[in-house]
Design an enzyme around this catalytic site. Structure first.
Site, PDB file in Angstrom:
ATOM      1  N   GLN A  85      -4.970  -5.281   6.991  1.00  0.00           N
ATOM      2  CA  GLN A  85      -5.732  -6.056   6.457  1.00  0.00           C
ATOM      3  C   GLN A  85      -5.941  -7.318   7.055  1.00  0.00           C
ATOM      4  O   GLN A  85      -6.643  -8.167   6.928  1.00  0.00           O
ATOM      5  CB  GLN A  85      -5.541  -6.150   4.786  1.00  0.00           C
ATOM      6  CG  GLN A  85      -5.714  -4.878   4.024  1.00  0.00           C
ATOM      7  CD  GLN A  85      -7.103  -4.229   3.881  1.00  0.00           C
ATOM      8  OE1 GLN A  85      -8.057  -5.074   4.303  1.00  0.00           O
ATOM      9  NE2 GLN A  85      -7.414  -3.103   3.599  1.00  0.00           N
ATOM     10  N   LYS A  96     -10.732  -0.303  10.128  1.00  0.00           N
ATOM     11  CA  LYS A  96     -11.027  -1.559   9.257  1.00  0.00           C
ATOM     12  C   LYS A  96     -11.481  -2.781   9.892  1.00  0.00           C
ATOM     13  O   LYS A  96     -11.702  -3.957   9.555  1.00  0.00           O
ATOM     14  CB  LYS A  96      -9.605  -1.917   8.484  1.00  0.00           C
ATOM     15  CG  LYS A  96      -9.299  -0.845   7.307  1.00  0.00           C
ATOM     16  CD  LYS A  96      -8.098  -1.170   6.704  1.00  0.00           C
ATOM     17  CE  LYS A  96      -7.460   0.054   6.105  1.00  0.00           C
ATOM     18  NZ  LYS A  96      -8.301   0.402   4.805  1.00  0.00           N
ATOM     19  N   HIS A 153       0.976  -1.327   0.062  1.00  0.00           N
ATOM     20  CA  HIS A 153      -0.053   0.074   0.091  1.00  0.00           C
ATOM     21  C   HIS A 153       0.967   1.296  -0.099  1.00  0.00           C
ATOM     22  O   HIS A 153       2.104   1.112   0.380  1.00  0.00           O
ATOM     23  CB  HIS A 153      -0.675  -0.065   1.155  1.00  0.00           C
ATOM     24  CG  HIS A 153      -1.960   1.040   1.325  1.00  0.00           C
ATOM     25  ND1 HIS A 153      -1.639   2.320   1.803  1.00  0.00           N
ATOM     26  CD2 HIS A 153      -3.406   0.757   1.210  1.00  0.00           C
ATOM     27  CE1 HIS A 153      -2.682   2.879   1.972  1.00  0.00           C
ATOM     28  NE2 HIS A 153      -3.816   2.162   1.486  1.00  0.00           N
ATOM     29  N   ASP A 194       2.788  -4.507   8.185  1.00  0.00           N
ATOM     30  CA  ASP A 194       1.681  -3.765   7.776  1.00  0.00           C
ATOM     31  C   ASP A 194       0.400  -4.691   8.103  1.00  0.00           C
ATOM     32  O   ASP A 194       0.246  -5.480   7.185  1.00  0.00           O
ATOM     33  CB  ASP A 194       1.658  -3.244   6.609  1.00  0.00           C
ATOM     34  CG  ASP A 194       0.494  -2.440   5.980  1.00  0.00           C
ATOM     35  OD1 ASP A 194      -0.557  -2.478   6.788  1.00  0.00           O
ATOM     36  OD2 ASP A 194       0.500  -1.822   5.177  1.00  0.00           O
TER      37      ASP A 194
HETATM   38  N1  PMP Z   1      -1.803  -0.662   4.624  1.00  0.00           N
HETATM   39  C1  PMP Z   1      -2.960  -1.478   3.964  1.00  0.00           C
HETATM   40  C2  PMP Z   1      -2.588  -2.935   3.386  1.00  0.00           C
HETATM   41  C3  PMP Z   1      -4.106  -0.913   3.711  1.00  0.00           C
HETATM   42  O1  PMP Z   1      -5.165  -1.527   3.316  1.00  0.00           O
HETATM   43  C4  PMP Z   1      -4.518   0.259   4.415  1.00  0.00           C
HETATM   44  C5  PMP Z   1      -5.705   1.223   4.152  1.00  0.00           C
HETATM   45  N2  PMP Z   1      -6.013   0.866   3.004  1.00  0.00           N
HETATM   46  C6  PMP Z   1      -3.291   0.982   5.096  1.00  0.00           C
HETATM   47  C7  PMP Z   1      -1.907   0.378   5.058  1.00  0.00           C
HETATM   48  C8  PMP Z   1      -3.568   2.375   5.413  1.00  0.00           C
HETATM   49  O2  PMP Z   1      -4.339   2.499   6.530  1.00  0.00           O
HETATM   50  P1  PMP Z   1      -5.022   3.989   6.929  1.00  0.00           P
HETATM   51  O3  PMP Z   1      -5.552   4.493   5.758  1.00  0.00           O
HETATM   52  O4  PMP Z   1      -6.204   3.538   8.025  1.00  0.00           O
HETATM   53  O5  PMP Z   1      -3.731   4.660   7.814  1.00  0.00           O
END
Ligand code: PMP
Length: 415
Positions: free
Chosen positions: A211, A234, A131, A208
């Site tokens: 998910q 999430k 991400h 990370d």
């Molecule tokens: N890493 C992953 C794998 C994600 O799916 C997300 C959110 N889509 C993030 C990081 C970032 O999370 P946040 O926007 O809640 O900081």
């Protein structure tokens, strides 16, 4: 009985859906079929109510006052930290830092730990499926330190190429940061193996887990990861709150990320003594309601039970895979053996955006585009985007039937 010990035997979907008022909404005259859970999950009543209950009963600033409200708010805030500690099986609550979310946690590590350990000529390893929030901070760090950022390649099924990974490590590697579960492919990465390999070279690993947290039991002690970040929103909790787990020895050695109130022990005009863990990393008034209600979300997930959530989501995924395989002209991006309940796809010849907007007219919410993994979708898979349907345990087989029927309609309209 403690919510922690009162797992239900299996999920009664009709009953559990009643705990999510938003699922009663209609979009374009149809009941909503919400398949954008990877972006953010919906919230149960216990979480929604806990937010107003906090403001109605104990709203006050934490760690500062000697008055009753402040003591109650502080107690609730610290109780929640303890719940999270137990939820991910960390050794001590000093290792649990409240953040704004995954992005905030990763930025904290990149700015503080990263600046400590990464110097000119060093290397940081991430993967091609990260991400943007686990890519851009490292790109920025490596640029400013004149270090090199390397990417573990991804095969056509959307899995990390572990043999390549092994050859990428050398004495210049200072840090490895990898996603546990891919938000655009659904792949569950062999994170234990990655950590084991990294540690055999004494290289720290950040996970990370944005998910992973909604779908599986996370155990930082068993994983032995050095850092792990996730977001409350999430996993059925509120937005604006997340967790950074860090091993005490690392957090102790790291400089603060932000400076101000809360993170100090004492201040003179000449210098400052920083506070103990985890407060050293919680400058300013935190998201008190968010932190407390994250504990409510933890209670909710523990009441359902990780196994129940997993089993239900795997049934939904299997149903969707079966229906998708019968439609034709569909290419699924991400066919790893080990996946969470997510399908990223394109209908051959149709732009993902068109698919997404037509489905919205049927009350079906999917996400389209790069999913904040632009290099993966555009450079690695050479696609203009994908359509992503991500399922949560509260989705139904009937909703997935509607998704499949919707895709057939999109095809008949545009092909
Ligand atoms: N890493 C992953 C794998 C994600 O799916 C997300 C959110 N889509 C993030 C990081 C970032 O999370 P946040 O926007 O809640 O900081």
């Amino acid at each position: 009985m403690d919510a922690h010990t009162s797992n239900i035997e299996s999920i009664d979907i009709t009953k559990i859906r009643e705990e999510f008022p938003i699922l009663l909404r209609k979009i374009s005259g149809q009941p909503i079929a919400y398949f954008d859970n990877a972006a953010t999950s919906q919230k149960p009543l216990s979480v929604i109510n806990a937010i107003s209950e906090y403001y109605e009963t104990i709203n006050s600033n934490v760690h500062r006052g000697i008055h009753t409200l402040s003591e109650e708010a502080t107690e609730a805030y610290e109780n929640s930290r303890e719940k999270v500690r137990r939820f991910i099986n960390a050794q001590s609550s000093g290792e649990i830092v409240f953040t704004k979310g995954t992005t905030d946690g990763i930025n904290l590590v990149a700015s503080s730990f990263g600046t400590n350990v990464v110097g000119e000529g060093d290397e940081v390893i991430i993967s091609e499926m990260e991400h943007h929030s686990n890519l851009v901070p490292w790109q920025n760090l490596c640029e400013s330190r004149r270090a090199k950022l390397k990417y573990i390649p991804v095969n056509d099924k959307g899995e990390l190429m572990m043999d390549e990974f092994r050859t990428m490590i050398n004495e210049k590697t200072k840090l490895i940061s990898v996603v546990y579960v891919s938000n655009s492919l659904g792949t569950v990465n062999p994170i234990s193996e990655i950590i084991e390999i990294a540690h055999s070279f004494n290289i720290p690993v950040l996970v990370d887990a944005a998910q992973a947290a909604p779908h599986m039991k996370i155990d930082v002690s068993t994983l032995d990861c050095d850092f792990l970040a996730f977001s409350g929103h999430k996993m059925y909790g509120p937005t604006g709150i997340g967790i950074l787990y860090g091993k005490e020895k690392h957090l102790e050695s790291m400089p603060p990320y932000q400076f101000g109130g809360e993170m100090i022990k004492s201040v003179t005009y000449d210098n400052t003594v920083f506070n103990v863990l985890p407060y050293k990393f919680e400058a300013g008034t935190p998201n008190i309601a968010g932190a407390i209600v994250l504990g409510t979300a933890v209670d909710f997930m523990e009441r359902l039970g990780h196994e129940n959530i997993h089993n239900r989501e795997m049934e939904l995924l299997a149903h969707a895979n079966k229906l998708f395989s019968e439609i034709g002209d569909i290419r699924i991006i991400g066919t790893a053996e080990n996946k969470t309940s997510l399908i990223s796809f394109i209908i051959n010849g149709i732009h993902p955006y068109d698919t997404g907007s037509i489905l919205d007219n049927f009350g079906i919410a999917v996400r389209t585009g790069f999913h904040c993994t632009q290099p993966l979708i555009e450079q690695r898979f050479k696609l203009p985007g994908t359509v992503r349907a991500s399922f949560a345990f509260y989705n139904t087989f009937e909703e997935i039937d509607r998704l499949a029927a919707g895709i057939r309609k999109v095809k008949s309209m545009l092909l």
